[in-house]
Design a protein around this motif. Structure first.
Motif, PDB file in Angstrom:
ATOM      1  N   TYR A 165       6.506   2.028  11.641  1.00 43.87           N
ATOM      2  CA  TYR A 165       6.622   2.754  10.570  1.00 43.87           C
ATOM      3  C   TYR A 165       6.618   2.233   9.076  1.00 43.87           C
ATOM      4  CZ  TYR A 165       6.986   7.408   8.536  1.00 43.87           C
ATOM      5  OH  TYR A 165       6.712   8.662   8.070  1.00 43.87           O
ATOM      6  N   ILE A 166       7.025   0.904   8.926  1.00 45.43           N
ATOM      7  CA  ILE A 166       7.210   0.122   7.692  1.00 45.43           C
ATOM      8  C   ILE A 166       5.943  -0.035   7.348  1.00 45.43           C
ATOM      9  CG2 ILE A 166       7.798  -2.092   6.386  1.00 45.43           C
ATOM     10  CD1 ILE A 166      10.378  -2.026   8.217  1.00 45.43           C
ATOM     11  N   PRO A 167       4.682  -0.821   8.134  1.00 43.35           N
ATOM     12  CA  PRO A 167       3.493  -0.759   7.685  1.00 43.35           C
ATOM     13  C   PRO A 167       2.830   0.665   7.179  1.00 43.35           C
ATOM     14  CG  PRO A 167       3.855  -2.062   9.544  1.00 43.35           C
ATOM     15  CD  PRO A 167       4.992  -1.268   9.305  1.00 43.35           C
ATOM     16  N   GLY A 168       3.111   1.616   7.725  1.00 45.12           N
ATOM     17  CA  GLY A 168       2.622   2.795   7.293  1.00 45.12           C
ATOM     18  C   GLY A 168       3.122   3.433   6.099  1.00 45.12           C
ATOM     19  N   LEU A 169       4.414   3.211   5.825  1.00 44.64           N
ATOM     20  CA  LEU A 169       4.800   3.531   4.454  1.00 44.64           C
ATOM     21  C   LEU A 169       4.246   2.690   3.327  1.00 44.64           C
ATOM     22  CD1 LEU A 169       8.622   4.445   5.193  1.00 44.64           C
ATOM     23  CD2 LEU A 169       6.821   5.917   4.686  1.00 44.64           C
ATOM     24  N   ILE A 170       4.107   1.708   3.683  1.00 44.93           N
ATOM     25  CA  ILE A 170       3.431   0.586   2.615  1.00 44.93           C
ATOM     26  C   ILE A 170       2.172   0.793   2.273  1.00 44.93           C
ATOM     27  CG2 ILE A 170       2.823  -1.746   2.221  1.00 44.93           C
ATOM     28  CD1 ILE A 170       5.105  -2.845   3.649  1.00 44.93           C
ATOM     29  N   LEU A 171       1.384   1.399   3.470  1.00 44.24           N
ATOM     30  CA  LEU A 171       0.047   1.658   3.187  1.00 44.24           C
ATOM     31  C   LEU A 171      -0.114   3.081   2.321  1.00 44.24           C
ATOM     32  CD1 LEU A 171      -2.953   1.655   3.582  1.00 44.24           C
ATOM     33  CD2 LEU A 171      -2.564   2.889   5.747  1.00 44.24           C
ATOM     34  N   VAL A 172       0.765   3.963   2.728  1.00 45.19           N
ATOM     35  CA  VAL A 172       0.782   5.223   1.652  1.00 45.19           C
ATOM     36  C   VAL A 172       1.103   4.797   0.263  1.00 45.19           C
ATOM     37  CG1 VAL A 172       2.082   7.295   1.391  1.00 45.19           C
ATOM     38  CG2 VAL A 172       1.292   6.765   3.831  1.00 45.19           C
ATOM     39  N   PHE A 173       2.126   3.936   0.088  1.00 46.96           N
ATOM     40  CA  PHE A 173       2.787   3.626  -1.087  1.00 46.96           C
ATOM     41  C   PHE A 173       1.316   2.771  -2.000  1.00 46.96           C
ATOM     42  CE2 PHE A 173       3.799   0.022  -3.936  1.00 46.96           C
ATOM     43  CZ  PHE A 173       4.397   0.526  -4.986  1.00 46.96           C
ATOM     44  N   LEU A 174       0.607   1.969  -1.232  1.00 53.76           N
ATOM     45  CA  LEU A 174      -0.270   1.359  -1.909  1.00 53.76           C
ATOM     46  C   LEU A 174      -1.410   2.340  -2.101  1.00 53.76           C
ATOM     47  CD1 LEU A 174      -0.549  -1.971   0.118  1.00 53.76           C
ATOM     48  CD2 LEU A 174       0.225  -1.710  -2.068  1.00 53.76           C
ATOM     49  N   GLY A 175      -1.817   3.277  -1.595  1.00 56.19           N
ATOM     50  CA  GLY A 175      -2.809   4.187  -1.549  1.00 56.19           C
ATOM     51  C   GLY A 175      -2.466   5.155  -2.643  1.00 56.19           C
ATOM     52  N   LEU A 176      -0.957   5.618  -3.040  1.00 60.65           N
ATOM     53  CA  LEU A 176      -0.678   6.260  -4.112  1.00 60.65           C
ATOM     54  C   LEU A 176      -0.780   5.432  -5.370  1.00 60.65           C
ATOM     55  CD1 LEU A 176       0.520   8.914  -5.480  1.00 60.65           C
ATOM     56  CD2 LEU A 176       2.970   7.675  -4.876  1.00 60.65           C
ATOM     57  N   TYR A 177      -0.557   4.230  -5.394  1.00 65.46           N
ATOM     58  CA  TYR A 177      -0.273   3.409  -6.577  1.00 65.46           C
ATOM     59  C   TYR A 177      -1.914   3.300  -6.855  1.00 65.46           C
ATOM     60  CZ  TYR A 177      -0.205  -0.853  -9.411  1.00 65.46           C
ATOM     61  OH  TYR A 177      -0.520  -1.845 -10.541  1.00 65.46           O
ATOM     62  N   ALA A 178      -2.921   3.033  -6.007  1.00 62.95           N
ATOM     63  CA  ALA A 178      -4.382   2.746  -6.135  1.00 62.95           C
ATOM     64  C   ALA A 178      -4.883   4.049  -6.731  1.00 62.95           C
ATOM     65  CB  ALA A 178      -5.161   2.632  -4.888  1.00 62.95           C
ATOM     66  N   ALA A 179      -4.480   5.172  -6.202  1.00 64.74           N
ATOM     67  CA  ALA A 179      -4.974   6.528  -6.979  1.00 64.74           C
ATOM     68  C   ALA A 179      -4.573   6.630  -8.535  1.00 64.74           C
ATOM     69  CB  ALA A 179      -4.272   7.768  -5.889  1.00 64.74           C
ATOM     70  N   LEU A 180      -3.497   6.032  -8.657  1.00 66.53           N
ATOM     71  CA  LEU A 180      -3.091   6.258 -10.188  1.00 66.53           C
ATOM     72  C   LEU A 180      -3.623   5.168 -11.097  1.00 66.53           C
ATOM     73  CD1 LEU A 180       0.810   7.007  -9.627  1.00 66.53           C
ATOM     74  CD2 LEU A 180      -0.987   8.722 -10.099  1.00 66.53           C
ATOM     75  N   THR A 181      -4.001   4.218 -10.586  1.00 64.47           N
ATOM     76  CA  THR A 181      -4.378   3.196 -11.135  1.00 64.47           C
ATOM     77  C   THR A 181      -5.975   2.703 -11.258  1.00 64.47           C
ATOM     78  OG1 THR A 181      -4.062   1.383  -9.438  1.00 64.47           O
ATOM     79  CG2 THR A 181      -2.163   1.953 -11.115  1.00 64.47           C
ATOM     80  N   LYS A 182      -6.641   3.128 -10.358  1.00 67.07           N
ATOM     81  CA  LYS A 182      -8.339   2.749 -10.248  1.00 67.07           C
ATOM     82  C   LYS A 182      -9.076   3.853  -9.313  1.00 67.07           C
ATOM     83  CE  LYS A 182      -7.481  -0.193  -6.140  1.00 67.07           C
ATOM     84  NZ  LYS A 182      -7.495  -1.704  -5.668  1.00 67.07           N
TER      85      LYS A 182
END
Length: 473
Positions: A165-182
């Motif tokens: 679950y930790i990698p899954g949450l990290i992926l979701v966080f990175l996707g949210l960050y990417a959606a806000l920045t690029k």
């Protein structure tokens, strides 16, 4: 007649254990890469599969587990509603399917482990001199820990649940960050979200996505080893199911935002997406990718432990009913586990692991996909029984004026829910036979999948016929 008495087992599983067990049993991070590779339309398929299959599956397991929290789970439910023959067929398909599924978990772990040592792109994962020792060691570890007690083995499953679950949450966080920045790596339009139902090979993805959501019934196979199972089994599903859907749906969206589709690796896609996403944070975070690879490797072994111990309980109860050899029903005098039912799986799984490497041109990925397709067809047979048992059970309760139904809408709601799950199950079995895009020899692939699946099912009929004759003698 078969023996319905269950030897005393250790009640060592709590609500926390069940939630983590459900996470490691259901979540397969490789499905995120497979779905993202197919494009934005997979997001729609995830949502449809969640509504039409995952939720019905959860409601069916919740109702049946609350009513009959018996050891053996889906086997016991089918036997109760339809008799011993149907119960055996359901239990056999469930058990033998997992013999095929274990190698896929081990192969996935072998692939991700190469990223721990920085060899992910070196081709090491395609070298069987590395893959076979790794997988056999992982299989041995899972077997030993689960033999020496459910209180010991659960820590492998718990660690696997956290690790997946930790990698899954990290992926979701990175996707949210990417959606806000690029800008997205794969621009998404409304038309791209609509699945192309005329593309028959792509429909194979539907079976894959439905299969990815399967597994909530596994923990119920250990009904006599759970503290207060009538309460904790349903609660564990209510907690775990939304967490699973979050990782699958949001994780696929994140991967599509971060990694261009042509570059997505369907076996190690999540690790690839996290590596790409972490580049935005600088070189100081170089260690994240190897750490995630370690977690994913541990989660593969934890998932193996969950499926191995759950399916062993099915074989154990079939052994109690004397349709498997009596040794399957033995309980270890010290560790209180069905140790023979657990141990016997190791050589069978190892056989399928060796079998998957035979043939000219075989690679880890090809073996992975062929085994998964065989698993799909056989595994969905118990799901047919699950949904039919659920509907029959709820209709009986309405007839008997029993008000303990947990399904919204009562018996009418149960009928709708059950028909949705059953329809998607049957549809997924049909499209599972459609070769995926890029299959070089589709007829050979169909012969392997259909022929292998049919042979395994027919062998189950033979074992049942032979055992029935001995019982009647």
């Amino acid at each position: 007649m078969p023996n319905d008495a269950t030897p005393q087992l250790e009640r060592a599983l709590t609500l926390r254990d069940l939630v983590l067990f459900n996470l490691v049993a259901v979540i397969g991070v490789g499905w995120v890469g497979t779905a993202a590779k197919a494009g934005p339309s997979s997001l729609t398929l995830w949502l449809l599969a969640a509504v039409l299959f995952f939720i019905p599956q959860g409601l069916a397991v919740i109702q049946l587990a609350a009513s009959y929290p018996a050891e053996g789970g889906i086997y016991a439910w089918t036997k109760r509603e339809f008799g011993e023959g149907h119960g055996f067929l359901c239990g056999w398909c469930y058990w033998i399917n997992n013999m095929l599924y274990y190698p896929t978990l081990l192969l996935a772990g072998a692939v991700t482990s190469t990223f721990i040592i920085g060899q992910g792109e070196s081709g090491l994962a395609n070298q069987w001199t590395y893959v076979l020792p790794f997988t056999l060691i992982g299989l041995t570890l899972a077997v030993v820990l689960n033999v020496v007690g459910v209180g010991t083995g659960k820590w492998l499953q718990n660690t696997g649940g956290i690790s997946v679950y930790i990698p899954g949450l990290i992926l979701v966080f990175l996707g949210l960050y990417a959606a806000l920045t690029k800008a997205p790596a794969n621009p998404v339009t409304l038309s791209q979200l609509r699945p192309d139902l005329t593309d028959l090979p792509l429909l194979n993805l539907w079976a894959t996505i439905a299969f990815a959501f399967a597994g909530l019934e596994l923990s119920s196979t250990m009904g006599h080893e759970i503290h207060n199972p009538r309460r904790n089994l349903p609660r564990s599903i209510y907690i775990a199911a939304p967490l699973v859907a979050l990782v699958y749906i949001c994780g696929t969206g994140s991967m599509l935002w971060i990694v261009p589709r042509p570059e997505i690796n369907i076996v190690a896609g999540l690790l690839q997406a996290i590596s790409n996403g972490m580049r935005d944070f600088g070189n100081a975070w170089w260690w994240v990718a190897p750490f995630i690879a370690l977690l994913l490797t541990v989660s593969s072994i934890g998932g193996l432990g969950a499926w191995l111990t759950g399916s062993a309980r099915v074989a154990f109860v079939v052994g109690l009913d004397r349709y498997f050899p009596a040794a399957f029903a033995r309980i270890h005098p010290r560790w209180r586990t069905p140790y023979v039912a657990i141990l016997i799986q190791a050589p069978i799984a190892a056989f399928f692991l060796f079998l998957s490497v035979l043939g000219k041109g075989t690679t880890v990925e090809k073996a992975f996909l062929i085994l998964i397709d065989m698993s799909l067809l056989i595994y969905f047979i118990p799901y047919i029984y699950l949904f039919v048992c659920f509907m029959v059970h709820c209709l009986k309760k309405r007839r008997d004026n029993d008000e303990r139904l947990l399904v919204p809408g009562g018996a009418g709601g149960a009928l709708i829910v059950g028909l949705c799950g059953l329809s998607i199950t049957l549809f997924a079995m049909v499209v599972a036979m459609i070769p995926p895009p890029g299959t070089s020899d589709p007829w050979l692939r169909e012969m392997k999948v259909a022929g292998g699946s049919l042979l395994l099912v027919l062998s189950g009929f033979f074992f049942y016929w032979r055992a029935k004759r001995q019982l009647l003698a």
